[in-house]
Motif scaffolding. Structure first.
Motif, short mmCIF file in Angstrom:
data_model
loop_
_atom_site.label_atom_id
_atom_site.label_comp_id
_atom_site.label_asym_id
_atom_site.label_seq_id
_atom_site.Cartn_x
_atom_site.Cartn_y
_atom_site.Cartn_z
N SER A 1 0.86 -1.18 -0.22
CA SER A 1 -0.12 0.02 0.02
C SER A 1 0.76 1.44 -0.01
O SER A 1 0.22 2.19 -0.41
N LYS A 2 2.42 1.04 0.52
CA LYS A 2 2.88 2.37 0.69
C LYS A 2 3.18 3.24 -0.77
O LYS A 2 3.05 4.32 -1.05
N TYR B 1 1.80 8.60 9.67
CA TYR B 1 2.74 8.18 8.87
C TYR B 1 3.55 9.01 7.75
O TYR B 1 2.32 9.78 7.17
N TYR C 1 2.02 9.87 3.60
CA TYR C 1 1.16 11.02 3.08
C TYR C 1 1.76 12.47 2.70
O TYR C 1 1.34 12.88 1.58
N ASN D 1 -1.42 5.01 12.61
CA ASN D 1 0.08 4.87 12.80
C ASN D 1 0.59 6.22 12.81
O ASN D 1 0.24 7.06 12.17
N ASP E 1 -6.57 5.37 4.72
CA ASP E 1 -5.73 4.06 4.84
C ASP E 1 -6.10 3.47 6.01
O ASP E 1 -5.98 3.55 7.38
N CYS F 1 -4.93 0.04 6.80
CA CYS F 1 -3.83 -1.15 6.84
C CYS F 1 -4.19 -1.84 8.20
O CYS F 1 -3.68 -3.07 8.20
N TYR F 2 -4.48 -1.21 9.15
CA TYR F 2 -4.59 -1.80 10.50
C TYR F 2 -6.09 -2.03 10.82
O TYR F 2 -6.31 -2.41 12.09
N SER G 1 -3.77 -3.36 3.02
CA SER G 1 -2.49 -4.17 2.99
C SER G 1 -2.69 -5.49 3.37
O SER G 1 -3.23 -5.77 4.67
N SER H 1 0.30 -6.80 4.37
CA SER H 1 1.65 -6.80 5.07
C SER H 1 1.57 -7.16 6.46
O SER H 1 2.14 -8.25 7.09
N LYS H 2 0.49 -6.92 7.05
CA LYS H 2 0.41 -6.93 8.74
C LYS H 2 -0.29 -8.09 8.80
O LYS H 2 -0.28 -8.95 9.86
N ARG I 1 5.06 -7.67 -1.10
CA ARG I 1 4.43 -6.19 -1.63
C ARG I 1 2.67 -6.55 -2.22
O ARG I 1 2.74 -6.85 -3.08
C1 LIG Z 1 -0.22 3.51 8.16
C2 LIG Z 1 0.62 2.80 6.89
N1 LIG Z 1 0.17 2.64 5.70
C3 LIG Z 1 0.79 2.25 4.87
C4 LIG Z 1 1.91 1.53 5.19
C5 LIG Z 1 2.58 0.81 4.09
O1 LIG Z 1 2.30 -0.71 4.35
P1 LIG Z 1 2.77 -1.74 2.99
O2 LIG Z 1 3.24 -0.99 2.06
O3 LIG Z 1 3.30 -2.73 3.39
O4 LIG Z 1 1.31 -2.15 2.60
C6 LIG Z 1 2.20 1.39 6.54
C7 LIG Z 1 3.42 0.34 6.65
O5 LIG Z 1 3.79 0.40 8.05
C8 LIG Z 1 1.46 2.20 7.47
O6 LIG Z 1 2.05 2.23 8.58
#
Ligand SMILES: Cc1ncc(COP(=O)(O)O)c(C=O)c1O
Length: 331
Positions: free
Chosen positions: A61-62, A87, A90, A126, A154, A156-157, A187, A189-190, A198
């Protein structure tokens, strides 16, 4: 510091290996199987109806956080609103596009004349672990729609709620049942320990997603075919995600108790992968105090000028390291 450390679940590794014979170019839009898996997951996890929902896989997602303003044609003279403590990507993405960044959690502080094109929200956040209530998100969406701005959420959590239930911008209580002007970034990732693969995706306004697809196709922003297959396996399986969630829950309990006993105040941290801590002193003093005990944390100032007295502790360490941290704090 925040990178996943637990193994990639076997069901996902097998799907990746089984799809490794991939000589042709993959689809930027995602395979039909992946598109269906994303839509089904969004429907389950975000409480969103799939009718009229645009979906698109992303290379984690980054990259989309960093390039979304550019992909939407945002540029000099335009304003991108980011959370006051956030984060960093942005702001980086807005700068890459040449846009002006306004850091705020209250849209009333944005002047009526400013040309806001994009508003970022991040719940669970985050680094703070803050969860924004549905009513707050709804106000942001209404405000943006009135001005023709896009809300990028966003999320992702989202699957990691502890003492509060995170709400997606795609849920009807926030979106009002229409995806106009909203995009949710997710995402794996987590949730699925896939940071190394990715693997992310975006869901929301079908017209905006179609525009992103058009540009990304020509820009070569394509998720590799074996990763697309691995994403299907990850999205279709909730068991590994629940197991991983329980690992983080247990680590959070240990760290939370140990830092509290050591005199830290835990703020927000209702959800997500971090504890947001303060000892009421400059964050570098705290970073230093912890470093002397062999504990590495992130300084609050990395995330915004108003976070100078906080540090961020990630739950992404092995059980052994988490136990060692607790032991050192108590020594
Ligand atoms: C708030 C937030 N958004 C996006 C990301 C990006 O994660 P990724 O590119 O692994 O999906 C992170 C990674 O730590 C994050 O903390």
């Amino acid at each position: 510091m925040g990178t996943p450390v637990d193994p990639v679940p076997e069901v996902i590794r097998r799907a990746l290996a089984d799809a490794s014979d991939a000589p042709g170019y993959p689809l930027t839009a995602g395979t039909p199987a992946l598109r269906a898996a994303i839509a089904a997951w969004v429907s389950r996890a975000c409480g969103a109806g799939v009718d009229g929902l645009g979906v698109l896989p992303t290379i984690g997602s980054k990259e989309l956080v960093a390039w979304l303003p550019t992909l939407l044609g945002i540029g000099p003279g335009d304003v991108v609103v980011v959370p006051s403590i956030a984060y960093p990507t942005y702001e980086d993405g807005a700068r890459l596009a040449g846009a002006t960044v306004v850091r705020t959690d209250s849209l009333t502080s944005v002047g009526p004349t400013s040309r806001v094109r994009l508003v970022w929200v991040n719940s669970p956040g985050n680094p703070t672990g803050r969860v924004l209530p549905a009513a707050h998100l709804r106000k942001v969406v209404d405000w943006a729609r009135e001005r023709g701005a896009v809300v990028a959420s966003d999320e992702c959590y989202l699957p990691l709620g502890w003492s509060a239930e995170p709400v997606s911008v795609l849920s009807p209580q926030v979106s009002g049942g229409s995806y106009a002007g909203v995009l949710a970034l997710h995402s794996l990732s987590k949730r699925s320990n896939l940071a190394g693969y990715r693997a992310g995706f975006v869901a929301g306004d079908p017209a905006l997603v179609a525009e992103l697809l058009k540009v990304r196709k020509h820009a070569g922003m394509i998720v590799p075919a074996p990763v697309q297959a691995a994403m299907v396996a990850a999205l279709d399986d909730e068991r590994h995600a629940e197991e991983q969630r329980e690992r983080y829950r247990a680590r959070r309990e240990v760290l939370r108790a140990a830092f509290t006993e050591a005199g830290f105040t835990v703020e927000h941290s209702e959800a997500g992968l971090y504890l947001w801590l303060t000892r009421g002193e400059d964050c570098w003093e705290t970073v230093d105090w912890l470093a002397r005990r062999g504990i590495l944390v992130a300084a609050g100032v990395f995330y915004g000028p108003t976070a100078g007295q906080h540090v961020r502790v990630a739950l992404t360490e092995s059980d052994e390291h988490v136990a060692a941290v607790a032991g050192r704090l108590r020594a």
